[in-house]
Design a protein around this motif. Structure first.
Motif, PDB file in Angstrom:
ATOM      1  N   LYS A   1       0.574  -0.973   0.090  1.00  0.00           N
ATOM      2  CA  LYS A   1       0.165  -0.357  -0.170  1.00  0.00           C
ATOM      3  C   LYS A   1       0.777   0.791  -0.014  1.00  0.00           C
ATOM      4  O   LYS A   1       1.052   2.097  -0.822  1.00  0.00           O
ATOM      5  CB  LYS A   1      -0.656  -0.202   1.017  1.00  0.00           C
ATOM      6  N   ALA A   2       1.908   1.811   0.261  1.00  0.00           N
ATOM      7  CA  ALA A   2       3.092   2.220   0.665  1.00  0.00           C
ATOM      8  C   ALA A   2       3.360   2.762  -0.873  1.00  0.00           C
ATOM      9  O   ALA A   2       3.688   3.323  -1.159  1.00  0.00           O
ATOM     10  CB  ALA A   2       3.921   1.734   2.117  1.00  0.00           C
ATOM     11  N   ALA A   3       3.944   1.575  -1.130  1.00  0.00           N
ATOM     12  CA  ALA A   3       4.876   1.811  -2.358  1.00  0.00           C
ATOM     13  C   ALA A   3       4.137   2.559  -3.250  1.00  0.00           C
ATOM     14  O   ALA A   3       4.010   3.185  -3.735  1.00  0.00           O
ATOM     15  CB  ALA A   3       4.826   0.223  -2.881  1.00  0.00           C
TER      16      ALA A   3
ATOM     17  N   ILE B   1       6.730  -3.018  -6.681  1.00  0.00           N
ATOM     18  CA  ILE B   1       7.838  -3.152  -5.663  1.00  0.00           C
ATOM     19  C   ILE B   1       7.308  -4.066  -4.519  1.00  0.00           C
ATOM     20  O   ILE B   1       6.246  -3.787  -4.002  1.00  0.00           O
ATOM     21  CB  ILE B   1       8.610  -2.734  -4.649  1.00  0.00           C
ATOM     22  N   THR B   2       7.492  -5.364  -3.747  1.00  0.00           N
ATOM     23  CA  THR B   2       7.681  -6.024  -2.915  1.00  0.00           C
ATOM     24  C   THR B   2       8.606  -7.137  -2.231  1.00  0.00           C
ATOM     25  O   THR B   2       9.592  -6.256  -3.428  1.00  0.00           O
ATOM     26  CB  THR B   2       6.418  -7.097  -3.826  1.00  0.00           C
ATOM     27  N   ILE B   3       8.684  -7.327  -1.231  1.00  0.00           N
ATOM     28  CA  ILE B   3       9.532  -8.105  -0.620  1.00  0.00           C
ATOM     29  C   ILE B   3       9.256  -9.234  -0.380  1.00  0.00           C
ATOM     30  O   ILE B   3       8.159  -9.751   0.035  1.00  0.00           O
ATOM     31  CB  ILE B   3       9.966  -7.363   0.966  1.00  0.00           C
ATOM     32  N   GLU B   4      10.604 -10.847  -0.266  1.00  0.00           N
ATOM     33  CA  GLU B   4      10.084 -11.903   0.015  1.00  0.00           C
ATOM     34  C   GLU B   4       9.394 -12.223   1.906  1.00  0.00           C
ATOM     35  O   GLU B   4      10.785 -10.916   2.333  1.00  0.00           O
ATOM     36  CB  GLU B   4      11.028 -12.880  -0.176  1.00  0.00           C
ATOM     37  N   ARG B   5       9.583 -13.628   2.116  1.00  0.00           N
ATOM     38  CA  ARG B   5       9.416 -13.549   3.357  1.00  0.00           C
ATOM     39  C   ARG B   5       9.859 -13.724   3.859  1.00  0.00           C
ATOM     40  O   ARG B   5      10.383 -12.852   5.010  1.00  0.00           O
ATOM     41  CB  ARG B   5       8.308 -14.454   3.605  1.00  0.00           C
TER      42      ARG B   5
ATOM     43  N   GLU C   1      19.714  -8.982  10.456  1.00  0.00           N
ATOM     44  CA  GLU C   1      20.750 -10.469   9.490  1.00  0.00           C
ATOM     45  C   GLU C   1      20.816  -9.819   8.077  1.00  0.00           C
ATOM     46  O   GLU C   1      20.322 -10.317   6.982  1.00  0.00           O
ATOM     47  CB  GLU C   1      19.625 -11.838  10.312  1.00  0.00           C
ATOM     48  N   LEU C   2      20.847  -8.623   8.123  1.00  0.00           N
ATOM     49  CA  LEU C   2      21.360  -7.423   6.667  1.00  0.00           C
ATOM     50  C   LEU C   2      22.632  -8.325   6.255  1.00  0.00           C
ATOM     51  O   LEU C   2      23.536  -8.128   6.443  1.00  0.00           O
ATOM     52  CB  LEU C   2      20.941  -6.127   6.789  1.00  0.00           C
ATOM     53  N   ARG C   3      22.364  -8.662   5.121  1.00  0.00           N
ATOM     54  CA  ARG C   3      23.798  -8.971   3.755  1.00  0.00           C
ATOM     55  C   ARG C   3      24.498  -7.849   3.271  1.00  0.00           C
ATOM     56  O   ARG C   3      25.549  -7.668   3.351  1.00  0.00           O
ATOM     57  CB  ARG C   3      23.476  -9.967   2.887  1.00  0.00           C
ATOM     58  N   SER C   4      23.430  -6.597   3.646  1.00  0.00           N
ATOM     59  CA  SER C   4      23.435  -5.323   2.531  1.00  0.00           C
ATOM     60  C   SER C   4      22.230  -4.471   2.636  1.00  0.00           C
ATOM     61  O   SER C   4      21.416  -4.753   3.279  1.00  0.00           O
ATOM     62  CB  SER C   4      23.946  -5.823   1.298  1.00  0.00           C
ATOM     63  N   ALA C   5      23.184  -3.211   2.846  1.00  0.00           N
ATOM     64  CA  ALA C   5      21.468  -1.926   2.383  1.00  0.00           C
ATOM     65  C   ALA C   5      20.202  -2.357   1.462  1.00  0.00           C
ATOM     66  O   ALA C   5      20.459  -3.670   0.688  1.00  0.00           O
ATOM     67  CB  ALA C   5      21.830  -0.924   2.916  1.00  0.00           C
ATOM     68  N   PRO C   6      18.864  -2.129   2.020  1.00  0.00           N
ATOM     69  CA  PRO C   6      17.433  -2.733   0.852  1.00  0.00           C
ATOM     70  C   PRO C   6      18.173  -1.799  -0.225  1.00  0.00           C
ATOM     71  O   PRO C   6      18.681  -1.006  -0.096  1.00  0.00           O
ATOM     72  CB  PRO C   6      16.645  -2.531   1.634  1.00  0.00           C
ATOM     73  N   ARG C   7      17.839  -2.131  -1.403  1.00  0.00           N
ATOM     74  CA  ARG C   7      17.857  -2.121  -2.418  1.00  0.00           C
ATOM     75  C   ARG C   7      17.034  -0.572  -2.838  1.00  0.00           C
ATOM     76  O   ARG C   7      16.278  -0.208  -1.633  1.00  0.00           O
ATOM     77  CB  ARG C   7      17.303  -2.776  -3.689  1.00  0.00           C
TER      78      ARG C   7
ATOM     79  N   VAL D   1      10.322   3.055   0.024  1.00  0.00           N
ATOM     80  CA  VAL D   1       9.179   2.469   0.103  1.00  0.00           C
ATOM     81  C   VAL D   1      10.057   2.757   1.895  1.00  0.00           C
ATOM     82  O   VAL D   1       8.668   3.324   2.746  1.00  0.00           O
ATOM     83  CB  VAL D   1       8.429   1.282  -0.481  1.00  0.00           C
ATOM     84  N   LEU D   2      10.591   2.172   2.487  1.00  0.00           N
ATOM     85  CA  LEU D   2      10.912   1.629   4.384  1.00  0.00           C
ATOM     86  C   LEU D   2      10.639   3.474   4.608  1.00  0.00           C
ATOM     87  O   LEU D   2      10.342   3.704   5.511  1.00  0.00           O
ATOM     88  CB  LEU D   2      11.671   1.127   4.026  1.00  0.00           C
TER      89      LEU D   2
END
Length: 453
Positions: A29-31, A46-50, A60-66, A72-73
């Protein structure tokens, strides 16, 4: 020692979004809202996986979100992504203070004092919604209907941009309430409220020159009227759709839509007077004199039969006598000729006098300006340059405070008519032309079609 959880986890838990299915609905909704507000349109998908969501929850971030997900965040939480995924402050008080300082600083620079006061009232209203035992109760509906009455009453006197933002927020609240569970007796009232608010947004989009967006909002408003079974709302929205068609140069569509609206008989009010008056202007634009005059007479007859107020909340949704008069003046201007010009001048002057009689903070500024434009055009066509100039300068003064696309268009039409008149080279004509050109140059960025409201 166990590490501090990320701030993202604290905020998600605090909002009750800890389940992936709940969070992803909010994220999507925010997107979509961000795509509509800032673009590009692709961000709406845009969406994200579970698995990614639960990694974010546990830090547990391996890298910053794209980049797109980060936007959106940031839009959802009003905090930079770097801060969201940093360890949460150990004190809940420092967390609250940080959020308040962040939001208040941006609000202060992005909105005026009126917006901040409105935002505070909306926060209190939302608290009252949460405090009630059901999704919707008497207080919620009372607050929503009170907000709507205030908006439709003040809209004609306010700058369109700030009003648009406030109405959009209130419409979203109505949509959210409809998405929840409410007692059956409130469902119809919520659909009427949502339809009215979509209708106001349609009108505001129209005033900003965004006709396609206005038509989309109007279709949703009509759908809400259908779901509520509310003839007053359906008739009013059909009138708005006819009005948009009229201004877009589609008078045959305006006639068709106004006739369609007449099939819905409201229990009370002026909706059918408005439909007949819009139809008269469209017939005038088509040079169909007999049909135009028949529609004007029909509107007068309906006015004579009026016995009660509208079953809509009034304000901008009502169709008072002065507005009917200037719709009649526009019709006579379209038809042209000596007698029609005289009739146009009389009706436009009556309308202006009635608009001016209202208290200053309740004047319907855009409509008064359009009536002045009719009066100026009628006077120009009979050679009264000074009389026309007095009206034009009043219109320019009001439009500098509350500009609308329809007034801007009428000023442009007047300037072209003035340039072709025998008196085009006179000092009065040159002064009017220069004043209109300066006004257009100043307001172009604010009202240019395609801008973001």
């Amino acid at each position: 020692m166990e590490s501090e959880p990320p701030l993202f986890q604290i905020l998600v838990n605090d909002r009750g979004w800890r389940e992936y299915e709940v969070f992803i609905q909010r994220f999507v909704k925010a997107a979509r809202q961000l795509a509509e507000l800032e673009g590009p349109a692709s961000i709406a998908t845009i969406t994200i996986e579970r698995r990614q969501f639960y990694r974010w929850m546990h830090g547990e971030l391996r890298s910053a979100p794209r980049r797109e997900a980060s936007r959106v965040l940031t839009f959802m939480f009003q905090l930079p992504v770097e801060r969201l995924f940093a360890p949460a402050p150990t004190s809940s008080r420092s967390l609250r203070n940080e959020q308040v300082e962040s939001s208040s600083a941006s609000d202060w620079y992005e909105h005026d004092a009126e917006d901040l006061v409105t935002a505070a009232a909306q926060e209190s209203a939302r608290f009252a919604v949460r405090a009630e035992s059901s999704n919707v109760g008497p207080h919620t509906m009372e607050q929503l209907e009170s907000d709507i009455r205030r908006i439709v009453t003040t809209y004609p006197n306010r700058p369109v941009g700030p009003a648009f933002r406030e109405v959009r927020e209130l419409r979203n609240r109505a949509f959210e309430l409809l998405e929840g569970r409410q007692p059956p007796q409130y469902t119809r009232d919520l659909y009427v409220a949502a339809g009215v608010l979509c209708g106001v947004l349609a009108n505001a989009s129209f005033d900003l020159g965004r006709y396609e967006a206005a038509e989309t909002q109007a279709r949703t408003a009509f759908m809400c009227g259908e779901l509520a079974g509310h003839n007053g709302l359906r008739a009013w929205v059909r009138g708005l759709q006819a009005l948009i068609s009229y201004w877009e140069g589609r008078p045959r569509d305006a006639v068709r839509l106004s006739e369609s609206g007449s099939a819905f008989t409201p229990e009370h009010g002026t909706a059918h007077i408005r439909l007949a008056s819009i139809r008269a202007r469209a017939h005038g634009q088509l040079q169909q004199a007999n049909d135009a005059l028949t529609a004007l007479h029909g509107a007068d007859a309906l006015r004579d039969q009026l016995t009660s107020e509208d079953d809509l909340p009034g304000g901008m949704m009502a169709f008072p006598q002065e507005k009917q008069l200037f719709y009649a003046s526009s019709t006579h201007l379209w038809l042209g000729g000596g007698q029609h010009l005289a009739d146009a001048e009389v009706r436009a002057e009556q309308a202006v006098n009635m608009f001016e009689a209202a208290p200053a903070d309740q004047r319907r500024l855009g409509e008064m300006s359009l009536a002045r434009m009719d009066l100026a055009t009628a006077r120009l066509n009979r050679g009264d340059l000074d009389g026309a100039a007095a009206q034009i300068h009043d219109v320019l003064a009001v439009s500098a405070r509350r500009g609308t696309e329809s007034v801007r268009r009428r000023l442009g039409q007047f300037a072209r008519t003035l340039a072709q008149s025998p008196a085009a080279g006179s000092p009065a004509a040159i002064g009017m032309h220069e004043a209109i050109a300066a006004h257009h140059e100043h307001s172009r960025a604010e009202l240019a079609p395609g801008g973001t409201p």
